[in-house]
Design an enzyme around this catalytic site. Structure first.
Site, PDB file in Angstrom:
ATOM      1  N   ASP A 138      16.699  22.853 -29.353  1.00 18.79           N
ATOM      2  CA  ASP A 138      16.090  22.508 -30.967  1.00 18.79           C
ATOM      3  C   ASP A 138      16.376  21.447 -31.456  1.00 18.79           C
ATOM      4  O   ASP A 138      15.329  20.543 -31.585  1.00 18.79           O
ATOM      5  CB  ASP A 138      16.586  23.885 -31.978  1.00 18.79           C
ATOM      6  CG  ASP A 138      15.604  23.692 -32.956  1.00 18.79           C
ATOM      7  OD1 ASP A 138      14.370  23.570 -32.910  1.00 18.79           O
ATOM      8  OD2 ASP A 138      16.319  23.792 -34.174  1.00 18.79           O
TER       9      ASP A 138
ATOM     10  N   LYS B 176       8.744  25.805 -24.698  1.00 16.12           N
ATOM     11  CA  LYS B 176       9.876  24.735 -24.198  1.00 16.12           C
ATOM     12  C   LYS B 176      11.204  25.768 -23.832  1.00 16.12           C
ATOM     13  O   LYS B 176      11.908  25.557 -22.923  1.00 16.12           O
ATOM     14  CB  LYS B 176      10.027  23.843 -25.304  1.00 16.12           C
ATOM     15  CG  LYS B 176       9.090  22.715 -25.569  1.00 16.12           C
ATOM     16  CD  LYS B 176       9.445  21.705 -26.561  1.00 16.12           C
ATOM     17  CE  LYS B 176       9.901  22.308 -27.967  1.00 16.12           C
ATOM     18  NZ  LYS B 176       8.549  22.684 -28.422  1.00 16.12           N
TER      19      LYS B 176
ATOM     20  N   ARG C 189      -5.109  10.951 -16.164  1.00 18.99           N
ATOM     21  CA  ARG C 189      -4.845  11.791 -15.360  1.00 18.99           C
ATOM     22  C   ARG C 189      -3.874  11.160 -14.209  1.00 18.99           C
ATOM     23  O   ARG C 189      -2.931  11.735 -13.881  1.00 18.99           O
ATOM     24  CB  ARG C 189      -6.040  12.278 -14.617  1.00 18.99           C
ATOM     25  CG  ARG C 189      -5.865  13.391 -13.398  1.00 18.99           C
ATOM     26  CD  ARG C 189      -6.993  13.656 -12.807  1.00 18.99           C
ATOM     27  NE  ARG C 189      -6.654  14.627 -11.906  1.00 18.99           N
ATOM     28  CZ  ARG C 189      -7.622  15.018 -10.752  1.00 18.99           C
ATOM     29  NH1 ARG C 189      -8.735  14.786 -10.837  1.00 18.99           N
ATOM     30  NH2 ARG C 189      -7.293  15.971  -9.934  1.00 18.99           N
TER      31      ARG C 189
ATOM     32  N   HIS D  65      13.970  16.363 -31.679  1.00 18.41           N
ATOM     33  CA  HIS D  65      13.606  17.912 -31.345  1.00 18.41           C
ATOM     34  C   HIS D  65      13.167  18.139 -30.092  1.00 18.41           C
ATOM     35  O   HIS D  65      12.562  17.422 -29.404  1.00 18.41           O
ATOM     36  CB  HIS D  65      12.492  18.224 -32.368  1.00 18.41           C
ATOM     37  CG  HIS D  65      12.005  19.960 -32.269  1.00 18.41           C
ATOM     38  ND1 HIS D  65      12.777  20.885 -32.517  1.00 18.41           N
ATOM     39  CD2 HIS D  65      10.916  20.259 -31.559  1.00 18.41           C
ATOM     40  CE1 HIS D  65      12.167  21.813 -32.123  1.00 18.41           C
ATOM     41  NE2 HIS D  65      10.961  21.555 -31.676  1.00 18.41           N
TER      42      HIS D  65
END
Length: 310
Positions: free
Chosen positions: A178, A160, A245, A139
């Site tokens: 998709d 997205k 991070r 996906h």
């Protein structure tokens, strides 16, 4: 995937000019693809490798013709006993009628191609490699960004498709939205394509389905790309809870057994996600060329600490 001689014939009939010589009743014979490289599935006639597709050209038939009848019988007996999936007579070679009769009686498929044996072998090895390649669906939105295949993934509702639309408006290309069909086409290569139902389409909240080819033109669409980078979008809270991070080592995600470089980008108001994605791609390109930004930073830090200690 089970591959039969009939599958091979149907897929390569036009490109290789294939036609039936004998044994069409055995068209459902399986080609053994279990754990084998395509180079092991097809090659020149060699009875030491009995279960592969044998290709015969003028050199093989000339050698066979020089042997006596007893040797002919031995070769034919060994050939049939090995249960190869098929024989392919290439280069306009004329096989022994006894060979044709033997194969017909054993329901052993014999195909003819006018092309040189080496060309037939190369084409069939390539076709077999793609036919038995591992595949999977994922996906996300698959894009061509700066010439690199990039899968944009993440939770639903993070934008997205909107990011993909902005990248397309900046000159990049859409492969699939998709659902993306991935296939491992080589030991170190995964290729992504769009399912036929969704081809050229991009779903954007509030706008519905957009036909990207019709809106932006032919150059906004790519039929396929090799997967090189995953850009994973997350909420800021997810980044703080689950990711470093400044990761000391590059992140990767395994796709069809291959580690694919992965970049995690937090989504927040005001952030230019298209620019960040392009920067991630440029950084990945530098990494592939041997640049290690984090390693260089750590080296500078160690050097600074060492100088301070003195």
């Amino acid at each position: 995937m089970a591959v039969t001689v009939q599958h091979l014939y149907d897929a390569n009939r036009d490109s290789l000019g294939l036609s039936w010589l004998a044994g069409q009743q055995g068209a459902d014979r399986l080609i053994d693809t279990s754990g084998r490289a395509s180079s092991d599935m097809v090659g020149y006639l060699n009875l030491i490798h009995p279960t592969r597709l044998h290709v015969l050209g003028n050199a093989e038939t000339a050698y066979y013709d020089r042997l006596d009848d007893a040797k002919h019988q031995t070769i034919l007996a060994d050939l049939v006993a090995g249960r190869p999936p098929a024989l392919i007579v290439a280069e306009g070679a004329v096989p022994d009628p006894l060979l044709i009769d033997c194969c017909e009686n054993d329901r052993l498929p014999v195909l003819r191609s006018p092309l040189p044996p080496a060309e037939v072998i190369d084409a069939l090895r390539y076709w077999l490699a793609k036919a038995v390649a591992e595949s999977s669906s994922m996906h996300g939105v698959f894009m061509d960004v700066l010439g690199m295949g990039v899968l944009i993934s993440g939770e639903s509702g993070l934008g997205k498709s909107e990011l993909a639309l902005e990248l397309i408006s900046r000159g990049h290309g859409l492969v699939a939205d998709d659902v993306v069909d991935f296939k491992r086409i080589a030991p170190h290569a995964i290729e992504g394509r769009c399912p036929a139902l969704l081809r050229n389409m991009l779903e954007v909240r509030g706008l519905g389905l957009l036909d990207i080819r019709a809106i932006f033109g032919e150059t906004a669409i790519r039929p396929k790309m090799k997967l090189k980078l995953i850009v994973h979008l997350v909420r800021r809270s997810t980044l703080e809870n689950e990711y470093q991070r400044l990761p000391l080592e590059a992140l990767t995600e395994e796709v069809l057994g291959l580690p694919i470089r992965k970049v995690v980008i937090p989504v927040a108001a005001g952030r230019n996600m298209a620019v960040l994605t392009e920067a991630a791609v440029r950084s990945a390109v530098l990494s592939l060329r041997g640049f290690d930004t984090m390693g260089e930073f750590i080296a500078r830090q160690h050097e600074l600490i060492g100088n301070s200690a003195q």
